[in-house]
Design an enzyme around this catalytic site. Sequence first.
Site: not given
Length: 318
Positions: A145-146
């Site tokens: 995930d970012r």
Amino acid sequence: MAEGGETASRVRLITVDDNHDGQRLDNYLLGQLKGVPRSWVYRVLRRGEVRVNKGRCKPARRLQAGDVVRIPPLRVSEKDAEEAPKGLQHNIEESIIYEDNLILIVNKPGGVAVHGGSGVSHGVIEALRASRPNAPFLELAHRLDRETSGCLMLAKKRSALRSLQELQLAGKIEKRYLALLSGRIRKGRWRADAPLKKNTLKSGERVVRVDPEGKQAISNFEVLQRFEKETLVSVELETGRTHQIRVHAADNGTPILGDPKYGDEEANRVMKEMGLRRLFLHAASLRFDWPEPGNRFQVEAPLPTELQAVLDKLAGSI
């Protein structure tokens, strides 16, 4: 140069080499068209403007060595075609914690996407391709995930990518994460096995929910350190579902601190005052046999200084 600040090009016919044998068509195009928006790539695929051996094909088609790929003329704005900023390139190169002739592992900074898309122009893969323009092959082996920091694997050869993907599908890559959860947890270890299902809200936002009809998901949690109202845990994954740790932690009633999607708003507010500006989730280590059984590979990514500073403040307040 075309009018309106656009650049244009001619039709390109590219013969697929052995290094890209078995690669998905969409990923092949993204690698060939460095700096071109993903939206453009998928748009020309939908329109049938990309051909393989003179025939229309879907983005998921697996290419074979010797295939001839027709790429239509590019017509994108100079702004869209810009490569990843030099600062991002330098940041990612400085974050590499392991590299050999087959694989590369980055201690991905929190807040940096693994690839462009969804409102983000550039990510780790675009930055590395820009800083290494002569690299014949460079592909992500998995995703983070970012907002999650830590170990991110990339392959430098098609054979290495296949091996890494096979190891992951077989559950033979041990991935350990560090997470700071809301609540003071007593038990030392617990196993979360709630099935997970992806959902899309009317707004278009993607969320993952616990659902009996969802896919199997298994996370093993272990308490490492307890604070007054928070608990640092280690998490080892047996499966790799989207947002798996975040949803399993929230389902346990102890969401990850700093998580805007599945977390506790009040707890997040308190932690923000303590200096936590992001999701406290870090991919701390990877372990697997590579490239052959008996050759044990292990790499660890140090906890980012901004997360360590939060732990130090919590320890000092006990």
